[in-house]
Design a protein around this motif. Structure first.
Motif, mmCIF file in Angstrom:
data_model
loop_
_atom_site.group_PDB
_atom_site.id
_atom_site.type_symbol
_atom_site.label_atom_id
_atom_site.label_comp_id
_atom_site.label_asym_id
_atom_site.label_seq_id
_atom_site.Cartn_x
_atom_site.Cartn_y
_atom_site.Cartn_z
ATOM 1 N N ARG A 243 34.752 45.372 43.268
ATOM 2 C CA ARG A 243 33.563 45.094 42.490
ATOM 3 C C ARG A 243 33.815 45.290 41.005
ATOM 4 O O ARG A 243 34.791 45.895 40.586
ATOM 5 N N GLU A 244 32.861 44.775 40.218
ATOM 6 C CA GLU A 244 32.939 44.979 38.781
ATOM 7 C C GLU A 244 32.701 46.452 38.469
ATOM 8 O O GLU A 244 31.909 47.126 39.111
ATOM 9 N N VAL A 245 33.387 46.926 37.461
ATOM 10 C CA VAL A 245 33.281 48.349 37.126
ATOM 11 C C VAL A 245 32.745 48.566 35.723
ATOM 12 O O VAL A 245 32.552 49.704 35.303
ATOM 13 N N GLY A 246 32.488 47.488 34.990
ATOM 14 C CA GLY A 246 31.947 47.622 33.644
ATOM 15 C C GLY A 246 31.041 46.446 33.343
ATOM 16 O O GLY A 246 30.917 45.518 34.138
ATOM 17 N N ARG B 10 45.157 36.208 29.123
ATOM 18 C CA ARG B 10 45.778 35.808 27.852
ATOM 19 C C ARG B 10 44.977 34.714 27.159
ATOM 20 O O ARG B 10 44.733 34.771 25.942
ATOM 21 N N ASP B 11 44.554 33.710 27.927
ATOM 22 C CA ASP B 11 43.819 32.598 27.331
ATOM 23 C C ASP B 11 42.463 33.022 26.790
ATOM 24 O O ASP B 11 41.901 32.357 25.915
ATOM 25 N N GLN B 12 41.949 34.127 27.307
ATOM 26 C CA GLN B 12 40.674 34.648 26.814
ATOM 27 C C GLN B 12 40.854 35.679 25.704
ATOM 28 O O GLN B 12 39.878 36.267 25.221
ATOM 29 N N GLY B 13 42.113 35.895 25.316
ATOM 30 C CA GLY B 13 42.378 36.838 24.237
ATOM 31 C C GLY B 13 42.068 38.273 24.600
ATOM 32 O O GLY B 13 41.713 39.088 23.732
ATOM 33 N N MET B 14 42.234 38.595 25.888
ATOM 34 C CA MET B 14 41.961 39.955 26.353
ATOM 35 C C MET B 14 43.273 40.663 26.674
ATOM 36 O O MET B 14 44.261 40.034 27.058
ATOM 37 N N SER B 15 43.266 41.957 26.534
ATOM 38 C CA SER B 15 44.389 42.764 26.999
ATOM 39 C C SER B 15 44.126 43.148 28.451
ATOM 40 O O SER B 15 42.994 43.079 28.934
ATOM 41 N N LYS B 16 45.194 43.533 29.154
ATOM 42 C CA LYS B 16 45.007 43.957 30.545
ATOM 43 C C LYS B 16 44.113 45.176 30.640
ATOM 44 O O LYS B 16 43.272 45.282 31.536
ATOM 45 N N SER C 9 41.746 45.994 28.688
ATOM 46 C CA SER C 9 40.365 45.569 28.459
ATOM 47 C C SER C 9 39.794 44.910 29.709
ATOM 48 O O SER C 9 38.664 45.199 30.121
ATOM 49 N N PHE C 10 40.587 44.029 30.337
ATOM 50 C CA PHE C 10 40.121 43.362 31.555
ATOM 51 C C PHE C 10 39.770 44.380 32.633
ATOM 52 O O PHE C 10 38.707 44.298 33.260
ATOM 53 N N TYR C 11 40.668 45.329 32.861
ATOM 54 C CA TYR C 11 40.446 46.291 33.942
ATOM 55 C C TYR C 11 39.333 47.281 33.627
ATOM 56 O O TYR C 11 38.902 48.028 34.521
ATOM 57 N N HIS C 12 38.861 47.278 32.406
ATOM 58 C CA HIS C 12 37.675 48.065 32.088
ATOM 59 C C HIS C 12 36.429 47.433 32.710
ATOM 60 O O HIS C 12 35.461 48.125 33.017
ATOM 61 N N TYR C 13 36.485 46.100 32.911
ATOM 62 C CA TYR C 13 35.328 45.378 33.428
ATOM 63 C C TYR C 13 35.483 44.936 34.876
ATOM 64 O O TYR C 13 34.494 44.861 35.613
ATOM 65 N N PHE C 14 36.704 44.637 35.286
ATOM 66 C CA PHE C 14 36.943 44.192 36.661
ATOM 67 C C PHE C 14 38.080 45.007 37.255
ATOM 68 O O PHE C 14 39.136 45.143 36.639
#
Length: 215
Positions: free
Chosen positions: A8-11, A44-50, A52-57
């Motif tokens: 599930r989403e975490v953020g 990468r295409d969304q300009g996110m770091s890993k 940052s991504f794992y903060h939300y998913f």
């Protein structure tokens, strides 16, 4: 509740940013399939770091589940499908035709519908009990089964085959024609595309027709 915490989403991501991420993910999953889809490319295409991504998913699967849930909600709101019980009133096949025409318009005008259709048939999608894609598939199957029951009771659908097999055959026709349409899209005129829903429904109607109608 859908799945474990890891699924599930975490953020909470800002709405516009989240919409952009889910749209990009939907395109990647549709193009490559679930297993081969590159989470790194999406991020990468969304300009996110890993990080940052794992903060939300929490995972790739959590992202896929969010994509399916969002698309299914958008399509349901746009389609606003009638309950199968509504088919007990009025003429059965004309009511099915109305729904098919409406679905064709939604598929043409709503990007969410095309994206959801692409994910619906993914053979390698996470499809365990309680996953969003399984919920969508079960809802579709339940509606078709109930519609077939009503059609059979009214003598509009043949009863020589089990309902589950009739549903499987109808979905096979839809999938085959959709797959062919996508493969030949650049060669089809707007007129050709406009005729396809009626052609598709006619094939299904012939396949499911009551015995007296076949003759």
């Amino acid at each position: 509740m859908l799945g474990s915490m890891a699924e599930r989403e975490v953020g909470v991501l800002a709405p516009e940013r989240r919409e952009q991420l889910l749209a990009a993910a939907a395109d990647e999953f549709t193009r490559a399939g679930y297993e081969r889809a590159s989470l790194n490319r999406i991020i990468r295409d969304q300009g996110m770091s890993k990080s940052s991504f794992y903060h939300y998913f929490a995972s790739k699967e959590a992202l896929f589940n969010a994509v399916v849930t969002g698309l299914a909600t958008a399509v349901a709101e746009a389609l606003n499908p009638p309950s199968a019980e509504d088919l007990t009133e009025g003429d059965f096949w004309p009511r099915i035709t109305e729904l098919t025409d409406h679905l064709a318009r939604i598929s043409r005008d709503e990007p969410a519908a095309a994206r959801l259709a692409g994910l619906y048939y993914l053979a390698d999608a996470p499809n365990g009990a309680g996953t969003p894609i399984t919920a969508v598939r079960n809802a579709v199957d339940d509606w078709i089964d109930r519609a077939l029951e009503i059609g059979r009771a009214r003598g509009e659908v043949g009863d020589g085959l089990p309902i589950a097999l009739q549903r499987h055959l109808a979905k096979a026709v839809i999938w085959a024609m959709d797959e062919w349409t996508v493969a030949n899209l650049d060669r089809l005129s707007p007129t050709d595309l406009g005729r396809l829903p009626a052609t598709q429904l006619d094939a299904i109607k012939r396949l499911l027709a009551a015995d007296e109608e076949r003759g």
